[in-house]
Design an enzyme around this catalytic site. Structure first.
Site, PDB file in Angstrom:
ATOM      1  N   ASP A  18       0.722  -1.270  -0.028  1.00 50.77           N
ATOM      2  CA  ASP A  18       0.029   0.134   0.024  1.00 50.77           C
ATOM      3  C   ASP A  18       0.881   1.251   0.050  1.00 50.77           C
ATOM      4  OD1 ASP A  18       0.909  -0.886   2.634  1.00 50.77           O
ATOM      5  OD2 ASP A  18      -0.550   0.656   3.616  1.00 50.77           O
ATOM      6  N   ARG A  68       4.877   1.580 -11.692  1.00 50.99           N
ATOM      7  CA  ARG A  68       4.077   1.022 -10.162  1.00 50.99           C
ATOM      8  C   ARG A  68       3.433  -0.207 -10.613  1.00 50.99           C
ATOM      9  NH1 ARG A  68       3.908   6.418  -9.722  1.00 50.99           N
ATOM     10  NH2 ARG A  68       1.599   6.702  -9.950  1.00 50.99           N
ATOM     11  N   LYS A  94      -6.656  -0.547   6.417  1.00 45.20           N
ATOM     12  CA  LYS A  94      -5.438  -0.048   7.424  1.00 45.20           C
ATOM     13  C   LYS A  94      -5.264   1.286   7.546  1.00 45.20           C
ATOM     14  CE  LYS A  94      -1.008   0.909   6.562  1.00 45.20           C
ATOM     15  NZ  LYS A  94       0.312   0.924   6.031  1.00 45.20           N
ATOM     16  N   GLU A 148      -3.342   0.298  13.658  1.00 43.31           N
ATOM     17  CA  GLU A 148      -1.925   0.342  13.464  1.00 43.31           C
ATOM     18  C   GLU A 148      -1.282   1.904  14.301  1.00 43.31           C
ATOM     19  OE1 GLU A 148       1.777   0.500  10.382  1.00 43.31           O
ATOM     20  OE2 GLU A 148       0.079   0.618   9.593  1.00 43.31           O
ATOM     21  N   GLU A 155       1.808   2.683  15.273  1.00 40.40           N
ATOM     22  CA  GLU A 155       3.522   2.408  15.163  1.00 40.40           C
ATOM     23  C   GLU A 155       4.073   3.337  16.015  1.00 40.40           C
ATOM     24  OE1 GLU A 155       6.959   2.274  12.015  1.00 40.40           O
ATOM     25  OE2 GLU A 155       5.232   2.828  11.073  1.00 40.40           O
ATOM     26  N   LYS A 169      -2.030  -4.066  14.173  1.00 42.37           N
ATOM     27  CA  LYS A 169      -0.824  -3.970  13.603  1.00 42.37           C
ATOM     28  C   LYS A 169       0.449  -3.189  14.424  1.00 42.37           C
ATOM     29  CE  LYS A 169       1.873  -3.195   9.127  1.00 42.37           C
ATOM     30  NZ  LYS A 169       1.512  -2.670   7.721  1.00 42.37           N
ATOM     31  N   SER A 211       2.724  -8.436   8.749  1.00 48.91           N
ATOM     32  CA  SER A 211       2.102  -7.329   7.709  1.00 48.91           C
ATOM     33  C   SER A 211       3.255  -6.531   7.223  1.00 48.91           C
ATOM     34  CB  SER A 211       0.803  -6.632   8.406  1.00 48.91           C
ATOM     35  OG  SER A 211       0.495  -5.729   7.557  1.00 48.91           O
ATOM     36  N   TYR A 229       4.852   6.904   4.953  1.00 45.36           N
ATOM     37  CA  TYR A 229       4.097   6.237   3.792  1.00 45.36           C
ATOM     38  C   TYR A 229       3.617   7.304   2.867  1.00 45.36           C
ATOM     39  CZ  TYR A 229       4.577   1.902   5.864  1.00 45.36           C
ATOM     40  OH  TYR A 229       5.245   0.570   6.714  1.00 45.36           O
TER      41      TYR A 229
END
Length: 393
Positions: A64, A86, A177, A218, A220, A260, A331, A393
């Protein structure tokens, strides 16, 4: 019956103990209530999806990466960051042979990728679903500064999320996500950042479930810094405790969710090096103290570990001698793709070799999710650190 305000005023002025039973009754009358948000059928569907993703020996391919993140992957190997390149790169991952069907339970797509096709015109999402793999979608819109903090962030994208989830569900996505980011330093993470990110994750999770989509939660904690293992474990526990409090407050159905998290590791600049067994013990202990057994699965992010480190640490986590009531799997994005990217380099003649590298890492992590992976050492591309400071990201 007297109002709560009147009761409290009387209580404060008279200290009359006979008021306590009445006060208790009035308080119970205004306690929060959960109105039926999900039907039993909806709950079963969500749990079934979550169970398919983390079936024994299976984990998630996180494909992703945003358009900007793909530039960071493609530019170092001399490939221009175009939509066609891509698409070609994602195609070599998604068309890997049947060996990945036993170790990949779900694939997270970026919006662009969900609507791309293979060379022969097959939609990527249909290709993945026809293989029995669950299609996921990244739905957050990136991190933004959180005012009043020392460089901390929250994640945007709640506006219009319900409508986007409804469309994604029609277009083949069954899970989603949303990434929140926290940092460890002398002043962070702050209570504000922990609270804000926990509530954003809970709101997102609730909206997903209303639309029949399993949310991956998630939070993180970045590996940046020189903190030791103990400090990371402490912060991880505080963050996860806040997340599950928020999920409870928002009446999120835990059996229809996946977590996650980061593994508990020392900061990248920490002078002390810890064994995979120490990392596993700290990680599983943190989870046992904070994550309810109702949660279907924990799918770890790789957090800049090398491909080999990510596999070895996941294997040790599954062999940790503590009771583990959840599926503990992966993941991974970079830790499944780094060797494949290096082998590909944008060349048509390299696609088969690149796909083989991806299959090799997928099989390694499938074994690690079962606690059956035997490392062959850290030589070559698989042993190369994938750490990027302040990774976005």
């Amino acid at each position: 019956m007297e109002s709560i305000g009147e009761l409290l005023r009387n209580l404060l002025s008279t200290h009359n103990e006979t008021l306590w039973p009445s006060l208790s009754l009035s308080l119970s009358a205004i306690m929060t209530h959960q109105y039926p948000a999900l039907t039993p059928e909806q709950k079963k569907d969500l749990q079934d999806i979550a169970l398919r993703i983390v079936a024994p020996g299976k984990g998630i391919l996180a494909a992703d990466e945003s358009t900007g993140s793909m530039a960071k992957r493609l530019n170092p190997i001399g490939v221009e960051n175009t939509e066609e390149n891509r698409r070609r790169y994602r195609q070599l991952l998604f068309t890997a042979d049947q060996r990945i069907d036993n170790c990949i339970g779900g694939v997270i797509f970026f919006h662009e990728t969900l609507y791309q096709n293979t060379d022969d015109g097959t939609n990527f999402a249909k290709l993945i679903k026809d293989r029995g793999i669950v299609v996921g979608i990244k739905v957050d819109k990136g991190v933004v500064p959180l005012a009043g903090t020392n460089g901390e962030t929250t994640t945007q994208g709640l506006d219009g999320l319900s409508e986007r989830c409804a469309q994604y569900k029609k277009d083949g996505a069954d899970f989603a996500k949303w990434r929140c980011v926290l940092k460890i330093s002398e002043t962070t993470p702050s209570e504000l950042a922990i609270f804000e990110n926990a509530n954003v994750l809970a709101r997102y999770a609730s909206i997903c479930q209303q639309n029949g989509i399993v949310p991956i939660v998630e939070p993180e904690i970045l590996p940046d810094g020189d903190h030791d293992l103990k400090r990371c474990q402490y912060v991880t526990e505080k963050v996860l405790a806040a997340v599950y409090k928020a999920l409870s407050d928002h009446h999120v159905y835990l059996e229809g969710t996946l977590l996650k998290p980061n593994m508990v590791t020392a900061g990248h600049s920490c002078p002390n090096k810890y064994s995979s067994e120490e990392i596993a013990m700290a990680t599983v202990t943190a989870l046992r103290r904070t994550v309810p057994p109702a949660v279907t699965g924990v799918t770890f992010l790789s957090g800049g570990q090398s491909e080999e480190e990510a596999s070895v640490n996941l294997n040790s986590i599954n062999n940790c001698p503590l009771a583990k009531p959840w599926a503990l799997t992966f993941s991974y994005g970079r830790a499944l793709q780094a060797s494949a990217l290096n082998a590909w380099k944008g060349e048509l003649s390299n696609e088969k070799a690149a796909t083989e590298e991806f299959i090799k890492r997928a099989e390694a992590n499938g074994l690690a999710a079962l606690g059956k992976y035997e490392s062959s050492g850290t030589a070559g591309a698989a042993g190369k650190s994938l750490y990027v400071a302040n990774h976005a990201y």
